[in-house]
Scaffold this motif. Structure first.
Motif, mmCIF file in Angstrom:
data_model
loop_
_atom_site.group_PDB
_atom_site.id
_atom_site.type_symbol
_atom_site.label_atom_id
_atom_site.label_comp_id
_atom_site.label_asym_id
_atom_site.label_seq_id
_atom_site.Cartn_x
_atom_site.Cartn_y
_atom_site.Cartn_z
ATOM 1 N N GLY A 64 0.818 -1.198 0.000
ATOM 2 C CA GLY A 64 0.000 0.000 0.000
ATOM 3 C C GLY A 64 0.850 1.246 0.000
ATOM 4 O O GLY A 64 2.093 1.218 0.074
ATOM 5 N N ALA A 65 0.157 2.374 -0.056
ATOM 6 C CA ALA A 65 0.844 3.653 -0.187
ATOM 7 C C ALA A 65 1.346 4.188 1.140
ATOM 8 O O ALA A 65 2.215 5.068 1.169
ATOM 9 N N VAL A 66 0.817 3.705 2.254
ATOM 10 C CA VAL A 66 1.171 4.276 3.562
ATOM 11 C C VAL A 66 2.651 4.072 3.854
ATOM 12 O O VAL A 66 3.381 5.022 4.176
ATOM 13 N N ILE A 67 3.140 2.843 3.729
ATOM 14 C CA ILE A 67 4.530 2.573 4.070
ATOM 15 C C ILE A 67 5.466 3.290 3.099
ATOM 16 O O ILE A 67 6.533 3.782 3.479
ATOM 17 N N ARG A 68 5.042 3.376 1.799
ATOM 18 C CA ARG A 68 5.892 4.072 0.836
ATOM 19 C C ARG A 68 5.965 5.564 1.143
ATOM 20 O O ARG A 68 7.041 6.180 1.060
ATOM 21 N N ASP A 69 4.821 6.172 1.521
ATOM 22 C CA ASP A 69 4.845 7.592 1.876
ATOM 23 C C ASP A 69 5.738 7.856 3.087
ATOM 24 O O ASP A 69 6.498 8.831 3.116
ATOM 25 N N ILE A 70 5.661 6.990 4.087
ATOM 26 C CA ILE A 70 6.474 7.183 5.294
ATOM 27 C C ILE A 70 7.956 7.057 4.965
ATOM 28 O O ILE A 70 8.786 7.897 5.374
ATOM 29 N N LEU A 71 8.323 6.019 4.206
ATOM 30 C CA LEU A 71 9.739 5.819 3.881
ATOM 31 C C LEU A 71 10.268 6.955 3.008
ATOM 32 O O LEU A 71 11.400 7.443 3.230
ATOM 33 N N HIS A 72 9.468 7.406 2.026
ATOM 34 C CA HIS A 72 9.926 8.505 1.165
ATOM 35 C C HIS A 72 10.087 9.796 1.953
ATOM 36 O O HIS A 72 11.063 10.538 1.774
ATOM 37 N N ARG A 73 9.124 10.080 2.841
ATOM 38 C CA ARG A 73 9.213 11.309 3.620
ATOM 39 C C ARG A 73 10.413 11.281 4.564
ATOM 40 O O ARG A 73 11.123 12.286 4.717
ATOM 41 N N ILE A 74 10.679 10.162 5.208
ATOM 42 C CA ILE A 74 11.833 10.066 6.113
ATOM 43 C C ILE A 74 13.131 10.194 5.318
ATOM 44 O O ILE A 74 14.088 10.858 5.748
ATOM 45 N N ALA A 75 13.181 9.547 4.130
ATOM 46 C CA ALA A 75 14.384 9.638 3.313
ATOM 47 C C ALA A 75 14.633 11.065 2.834
ATOM 48 O O ALA A 75 15.782 11.516 2.747
ATOM 49 N N ASP A 76 13.572 11.815 2.524
ATOM 50 C CA ASP A 76 13.734 13.196 2.061
ATOM 51 C C ASP A 76 14.161 14.123 3.193
ATOM 52 O O ASP A 76 14.988 15.020 2.992
ATOM 53 N N ARG A 77 13.599 13.905 4.390
ATOM 54 C CA ARG A 77 13.863 14.845 5.483
ATOM 55 C C ARG A 77 15.162 14.512 6.221
ATOM 56 O O ARG A 77 16.023 15.362 6.396
ATOM 57 N N PHE A 78 15.297 13.254 6.682
ATOM 58 C CA PHE A 78 16.477 12.875 7.471
ATOM 59 C C PHE A 78 16.597 11.360 7.409
ATOM 60 O O PHE A 78 15.947 10.644 8.170
ATOM 61 N N PRO A 79 17.403 10.827 6.530
ATOM 62 C CA PRO A 79 17.490 9.362 6.390
ATOM 63 C C PRO A 79 17.997 8.696 7.677
ATOM 64 O O PRO A 79 19.085 9.009 8.148
ATOM 65 N N VAL A 80 17.172 7.826 8.249
ATOM 66 C CA VAL A 80 17.549 7.044 9.432
ATOM 67 C C VAL A 80 17.137 5.594 9.180
ATOM 68 O O VAL A 80 16.472 5.273 8.189
ATOM 69 N N HIS A 81 17.533 4.732 10.111
ATOM 70 C CA HIS A 81 17.208 3.307 9.999
ATOM 71 C C HIS A 81 15.741 3.099 10.364
ATOM 72 O O HIS A 81 15.280 3.541 11.423
#
Length: 526
Positions: free
Chosen positions: A157-174
């Motif tokens: 689904g789109a939820v996990i992709r949105d969360i991962l993309h937003r975290i990667a754009d703002r501050f990439p963490v584990h």
């Protein structure tokens, strides 16, 4: 004629067995009510049986019908039934021949409407709020810069992709994702297990322990988001030791987990923005602070340098500082020679004055005086020793005379001690005799009291004591059985007896007491 006609009519009616009649009624009801839709309130629900089936009843204000949900159907339900919930049940009506009852076998179950679900949510919200699970005081702040983020959501689904993309754009963490179902059967249990599983991870383990948790799901209807109103999920979110962000539905969607979470995000993307800061903004802020720090340090150094120069101008020169000590040193060096000369002269005069007293004739005189004092001390010591010997001899002679006179004094003391012992013996005999008399009197008084309280005095007045075969007293008539051996104790002896059929032992003839001039008036004890 009427009796004969009635008998012929009854013989023409078809005869059914109980099983045939029950089966016919069941087929008739199932054919006419094979598929029905019933609206009612759940009553008597206690959860699924150990077999997996659920038994309860549907009722309204005037009637009640038993209901059953088989195990296979119960596992497919979108929500769990609860006591007092108004629902719409779809199924067929059948009978239970064993007890002549009819019931509805439910094939699908849904809430009666959003109003019923909202009322259930409000009731559950009040219950959990009363326990303090929604208090603002227990909510923890989110870490500013987490190293690991745990996400509980569907892996597709789109939820996990949105969360991962937003975290990667703002501050990439584990990011650690715990895949769960967010709708349907088993979703509640999986979400609770995910929250508890993240909290059970140890720091430094094989799987990194998250610094913050995100429980996320996309938007949907009230029924789609229903599992996030489950009491078990709310309690798991409140008990989480890791700060938790709730991102369920859109901004207008509210579930009970939003109240128990430490932070509520309007969307899953908003949860990712809450969890991590913007790295570019942090870098720009750090660069700005570094520039400000460098400028402040430069200005501080300039100010300190200017202050140092001002203080250096106010200080005296080296010659001015050393002028006074140098003058004192020169004066001390000039006076050192004169001081040594004067000190040497003083020491010489002192030596000559002492040497004038060290002539040979003076020394011989002092030696003679010391020898004379020593002889006088020796003579005094001899006289002291002689006096001590005389005193010791006098004490020994006195002690010898005292020892010679000791046997006569010892005999006198022995006689006096014998007289004292004889007097004490006489006093002891008198005291013991008096104590024995006192004890005999007390014993006699106790014996009189014992005799006055003894049951034998009652037997003297004409009564009898009933005992059973074991010799125990019989206190109630109900304890006596017919034919039971008894023992009757009188004042002058015992008599064996046997209980009669009426429960009353045979009575011995009473002896008439001797007639006296004036009979004693005594009331009956019974």
């Amino acid at each position: 004629m009427n009796s004969l006609f009635d008998s012929d009519s009854a013989s023409n009616v078809a005869e059914y067995s109980v099983s045939e009649l029950s089966g016919s009624i069941r087929r008739t009801i199932e054919q006419n009510f094979e598929h029905v839709r019933v609206r009612g309130e759940i009553s008597g629900y206690r959860g699924p049986h150990s077999s997996g089936h659920a038994y309860f009843a549907l009722k309204d204000d005037r009637a009640r019908i038993e209901a059953v949900i088989w195990k296979s159907t119960f596992q497919r339900l979108k929500f769990r039934p609860e006591e007092g919930m108004e629902v719409i049940a779809i199924g067929k009506v059948t009978t239970f021949p064993g007890s002549s009852k009819y019931q509805i076998v439910i094939e699908s179950l849904e809430p009666a409407g959003a109003g019923a679900l909202m009322a259930l949510i409000e009731e559950r919200k009040r219950k959990l709020a009363a326990e303090g699970l929604f208090d603002a005081a227990r909510k923890r702040p989110l870490p500013f810069m987490p190293k690991v983020i745990g996400v509980v959501t569907s892996p597709t689904g789109a939820v996990i992709r949105d969360i991962l993309h937003r975290i990667a754009d703002r501050f990439p963490v584990h990011v650690v994702v715990w895949p769960v179902r967010v709708q349907g059967d088993g979703a509640c249990e999986e979400i609770v297990a995910a929250i508890q599983g993240f909290n059970a991870l140890e720091t430094g383990g094989a799987i990194a322990r998250p610094d913050v948790l995100i429980v996320a799901r996309g938007g949907g209807s009230l029924e789609d988001l229903w599992c996030f109103n489950d009491e078990a999920i709310v309690r798991a979110a409140a008990a989480s030791t890791i700060p938790l962000i709730s991102a369920v539905g859109h901004e207008t969607d509210w579930t009970l987990i939003d109240y128990a979470a430490d932070q509520r995000a309007p969307t899953p993307t908003g949860a990712a923005e809450m969890a991590v800061p913007v790295k570019a903004d942090l870098e720009a802020q750090v660069a700005s602070l570094a520039a400000r720090l460098k400028g402040a340090a430069t200005r501080q150094m300039d100010n300190r340098r200017q202050t140092l120069r001002s203080l250096a101008r106010a200080l005296p020169s080296l010659d001015q500082l050393l002028a006074l000590p140098r003058r004192r040193f020169d004066e001390a060096a000039a006076g050192l020679g004169r001081g040594l000369t004067m000190n040497t002269a003083n020491k010489r005069r002192s030596f000559e004055r002492i040497a004038a007293h060290l002539r040979p004739d003076l020394i011989r005189t002092r030696i003679s005086d010391r020898r004379r004092h020593l002889m006088e001390a020796m003579n005094r010591a001899d006289r002291c020793v002689e006096r001590q010997l005389d005193r010791r001899q006098s004490r020994v002679a006195a002690a010898d005379a005292s020892l010679r006179a000791f046997p006569s004094r010892l005999v006198g003391q022995i006689h006096r001690a014998e007289d004292r012992v004889a007097g004490l013996r006489a006093r002891a005999d008198a005291a013991m005799a008096a104590e024995l008399r006192r004890l005999k009197g007390a014993l006699a008084a106790q014996d009189r009291v014992l005799q006055s309280l003894s049951y034998r005095n009652v037997l003297q007045r004409g009564f009898a004591l009933v005992r059973d075969a074991a010799g125990e007293p019989v206190k109630q008539a109900a304890a006596v059985q017919p034919g039971m051996p008894l023992s009757l104790e009188f004042a002058d002896g015992r008599v064996a007896a046997t209980a009669g059929e009426g429960g009353t032992p045979p009575q011995a003839p009473k002896k008439r007491p001797p007639r006296t001039a004036e009979p004693t008036k005594q009331g009956s004890l019974f």
